[in-house]
Design a protein around this motif. Sequence first.
Motif, PDB file in Angstrom:
ATOM      1  N   GLY A 147      -0.846  -5.936  -5.789  1.00  0.00           N
ATOM      2  CA  GLY A 147      -1.651  -7.148  -5.932  1.00  0.00           C
ATOM      3  C   GLY A 147      -2.991  -6.906  -6.596  1.00  0.00           C
ATOM      4  N   LEU A 148      -3.105  -5.816  -7.340  1.00  0.00           N
ATOM      5  CA  LEU A 148      -4.356  -5.478  -8.029  1.00  0.00           C
ATOM      6  C   LEU A 148      -4.211  -5.759  -9.521  1.00  0.00           C
ATOM      7  N   PRO A 149      -5.321  -5.965 -10.231  1.00  0.00           N
ATOM      8  CA  PRO A 149      -5.234  -6.219 -11.669  1.00  0.00           C
ATOM      9  C   PRO A 149      -4.582  -5.032 -12.390  1.00  0.00           C
ATOM     10  N   ARG A 150      -3.596  -5.317 -13.208  1.00  0.00           N
ATOM     11  CA  ARG A 150      -2.820  -4.241 -13.829  1.00  0.00           C
ATOM     12  C   ARG A 150      -3.608  -3.438 -14.854  1.00  0.00           C
ATOM     13  N   HIS A 151      -4.719  -3.982 -15.331  1.00  0.00           N
ATOM     14  CA  HIS A 151      -5.545  -3.242 -16.289  1.00  0.00           C
ATOM     15  C   HIS A 151      -6.832  -2.728 -15.640  1.00  0.00           C
ATOM     16  N   ALA A 152      -6.844  -2.630 -14.324  1.00  0.00           N
ATOM     17  CA  ALA A 152      -8.044  -2.165 -13.623  1.00  0.00           C
ATOM     18  C   ALA A 152      -8.366  -0.718 -13.972  1.00  0.00           C
ATOM     19  N   LEU A 153      -7.337   0.053 -14.314  1.00  0.00           N
ATOM     20  CA  LEU A 153      -7.498   1.431 -14.760  1.00  0.00           C
ATOM     21  C   LEU A 153      -6.738   1.571 -16.064  1.00  0.00           C
ATOM     22  N   ARG A 154      -7.311   2.310 -17.002  1.00  0.00           N
ATOM     23  CA  ARG A 154      -6.684   2.495 -18.327  1.00  0.00           C
ATOM     24  C   ARG A 154      -6.537   3.971 -18.625  1.00  0.00           C
ATOM     25  N   LEU A 155      -5.410   4.310 -19.239  1.00  0.00           N
ATOM     26  CA  LEU A 155      -5.150   5.692 -19.630  1.00  0.00           C
ATOM     27  C   LEU A 155      -5.291   5.848 -21.129  1.00  0.00           C
ATOM     28  N   ARG A 156      -5.879   6.962 -21.528  1.00  0.00           N
ATOM     29  CA  ARG A 156      -5.967   7.317 -22.940  1.00  0.00           C
ATOM     30  C   ARG A 156      -5.224   8.630 -23.145  1.00  0.00           C
ATOM     31  N   ASP A 157      -4.952   8.957 -24.382  1.00  0.00           N
ATOM     32  CA  ASP A 157      -4.203  10.166 -24.698  1.00  0.00           C
ATOM     33  C   ASP A 157      -5.060  11.414 -24.484  1.00  0.00           C
TER      34      ASP A 157
END
Length: 194
Positions: free
Chosen positions: A104-114
Amino acid sequence: MTRIAFVDFEASSLGKRSYPIEVAWVFGSGEAESFLIRPAPGWTDWAPEAEAVHRIPRPRLLAEGTAHDWVALHMLTVLRGVELYASAPSWDGQWLSRLLRAAGLPRHALRLRDTGEAQRRAVVQILRAGGAAADRVGGLADGILAAVERDAAGAGPPAHRALADARGELERWRDARRRAEAALPEARVDPAGS
């Protein structure tokens, strides 16, 4: 200096309905956390061929896994504001998004980079801060990163366990930094201009 971490997931399969079964992250300092993830309700996808690779049976997740929503909230708490890197950000990002949404959390709350971005940034910063000639930084960075990649390929395949693979990404980043520092004596601008 911005805090960074290397993140890795293992998953139920590589299918469209796959979900994360294990996650780990390792900070640049070496501090790490790892969790088996108990499947959320409705997470039923399972590929025996994936299990043969990661060697984590589904019954073990059900018995020993940490609740998916706790893992998601803990990640959000611990990793918010941290630059996150993964060796396969599209796959790992998909599983991160699935985990966050299921909690139930925002799906873009954490972002991954290469991870490659973290390596290049570190190498370029070291070369520039160390006085490398501006016209040589790009070429030197390319050579250093190619050497890191060659050595990583020669080290064999990933372990396919989240913590071991996240630590491997940290070690490649550290290797890139060491190589950049070692290249500095030859990379510096000659003060005499010759």
